[in-house]
Design a protein around this motif. Sequence first.
Motif, mmCIF file in Angstrom:
data_model
loop_
_atom_site.group_PDB
_atom_site.id
_atom_site.type_symbol
_atom_site.label_atom_id
_atom_site.label_comp_id
_atom_site.label_asym_id
_atom_site.label_seq_id
_atom_site.Cartn_x
_atom_site.Cartn_y
_atom_site.Cartn_z
ATOM 1 N N ARG A 205 26.187 7.209 10.136
ATOM 2 C CA ARG A 205 27.156 7.058 8.899
ATOM 3 C C ARG A 205 28.208 5.801 8.969
ATOM 4 N NH1 ARG A 205 28.410 11.740 6.431
ATOM 5 N NH2 ARG A 205 30.621 11.543 6.186
ATOM 6 N N PHE A 209 28.795 3.500 6.005
ATOM 7 C CA PHE A 209 30.203 3.254 5.432
ATOM 8 C C PHE A 209 30.792 2.027 5.700
ATOM 9 C CE2 PHE A 209 29.236 7.701 4.837
ATOM 10 C CZ PHE A 209 30.081 8.102 3.517
ATOM 11 N N VAL A 262 35.282 7.239 10.024
ATOM 12 C CA VAL A 262 33.814 7.602 9.537
ATOM 13 C C VAL A 262 33.551 8.978 10.564
ATOM 14 C CG1 VAL A 262 31.290 7.159 9.899
ATOM 15 C CG2 VAL A 262 33.020 5.303 9.237
ATOM 16 N N ASP A 291 35.504 8.536 4.945
ATOM 17 C CA ASP A 291 34.448 9.354 4.136
ATOM 18 C C ASP A 291 34.871 10.402 3.871
ATOM 19 O OD1 ASP A 291 34.840 10.181 6.685
ATOM 20 O OD2 ASP A 291 32.730 10.420 7.196
ATOM 21 N N HIS A 292 34.395 11.089 2.572
ATOM 22 C CA HIS A 292 34.681 12.321 2.260
ATOM 23 C C HIS A 292 34.393 13.654 3.079
ATOM 24 C CE1 HIS A 292 34.072 15.921 -0.102
ATOM 25 N NE2 HIS A 292 35.143 15.543 -0.800
ATOM 26 N N ARG A 310 32.662 8.323 -1.024
ATOM 27 C CA ARG A 310 31.395 9.219 -0.731
ATOM 28 C C ARG A 310 30.424 8.426 -0.049
ATOM 29 N NH1 ARG A 310 31.998 14.746 -2.621
ATOM 30 N NH2 ARG A 310 33.776 15.118 -3.674
ATOM 31 N N ASN A 311 30.399 7.310 -0.311
ATOM 32 C CA ASN A 311 28.999 6.275 0.160
ATOM 33 C C ASN A 311 29.713 5.193 0.411
ATOM 34 O OD1 ASN A 311 29.197 5.089 -2.496
ATOM 35 N ND2 ASN A 311 28.239 7.015 -3.077
#
Length: 369
Positions: A205, A209, A262, A291-292, A310-311
Amino acid sequence: MAAPLSISFFASSLVSAYWNGAATYYRGMVRALSRLGHRITFYEPDAYERQAHRDIDDPEWAAVVVYPATEQGVLRSLEAARGSDLVIKASGVGVFDELLEREVLRLKRPGTQVIFWDVDAPATLERIASNARDPFRSLVPQYDLVLTYGGGDPIVHAYRGFGARNCIPIYNALDPDTHFPVPPDPRLKADLSFLGNRLPDRERRVDEFFLSVAGKLPHRSFLLAGSGWEDKGRADNVHYLGHLGTGDHNAFNCSAMAILNVSRDGMARNGFSPATRVFEAAGAGACMITDHWEGIEYFFEPEREICVARNGDEVAQILERLSPSIAAAMGVRALARVRAHHTYAHRARQFQEIFAAGPIRRAYIGGAP
C-alpha cells in the motif's frame, strides 16, 4: 469517580518507540489513566534493542519494570503482578507471547480481572482463523474481556465468534501534551511526507499510495521516514530519513504541506482503525491525506478535515490541487476536531466506565465513537 485500580500491563514497550508502533498509544492511555488516579505498572521485555533506543525516561505516571527476555524473567514478572486489580496482556510483546497469554490467566481470582488488549486485531484474528491449533484460540474465552486498538463491529463480531466474553474497541487518540503545532523544520520540508516502518502488510500500500505517486509527480518533493526502507527503490524526489524518534514527530507533521496515512492491509479491510499517527498529525495541525477505510467519517469529516484517496492516482490529484493555504485551513479544522472529541482523556474515561460497574458485563458496550 470510580475507585482507583492497580493495573499491571504486559506489553512491548512504554519507553521506546523503536520497532514499536504502539508506543504512543500505550503512553497516551497509561498517562490518561494515571491522571484519573489509577496506578499502573508497565512490564516490558529487554528485547529488540528497544532499551538502547529509548526516547523517553521512566515516566512519573507509571512504574516501568524491564525484565530479562527469558522464560524466568516472564514468570518472575507475572508473580510480581499477582494481586493487581487488573492484569492486561497486550498483543505483540514480541517475546514469549504464548507463555504470557497462557500464564497470565493463572492470576485470575476474585478481585483480579485479566484482559487481553489487542493492538493488531486483524492480524491476530486472521492468524487464529487459519490455524485451528493456534494456542490462543482456546484461551480467548478465558479472558474477562478483549479490548482492541480499533476495528469496529467486524472485529467485535469476529472475537465474539471465537468465544470472547466481550470485545470493546478503544480507539487511538491524541495526547495534547506530546503532539501539538510547532514551527516547521526546513530539513523536514516536503509536499507529501509519510512515516511508518516497513512491514509486509503495509509495503504494497505504501508502494501504491506514496512511492508510485512520487514517480508520477517528479516536480513534487516527498519525504519518507521509518525503519526498514533503506534498500527500497524510490524516485529521486523521495528523500529517506530512516528511523525518526518521537521527539521529532511534531516537526515532521508541521513541516510538510500534507501528511499521508497508509493503513496496513488488515486495518483497511476491517475499517474503523485510524492509526495513531492520524491523531498525532491532526494534533499538530497538519493537513492529512489518508487511504480509504470504512468509518473515517466517525473521526474526521472527509474533504473538510481530512482528504481521502482510494488509490495512488487520487493521492496525486489531491496533492496537485492542494495549496499551502488550503492545507493549513484543513489542518486547523482537524486540530479542533481531535482536541474536542479524540484525546486520550476521552478514551481513559471510556476505559474507566467499562470497569466502574464492577464485574464486566457480557453484553457489548461501545462501538463507533
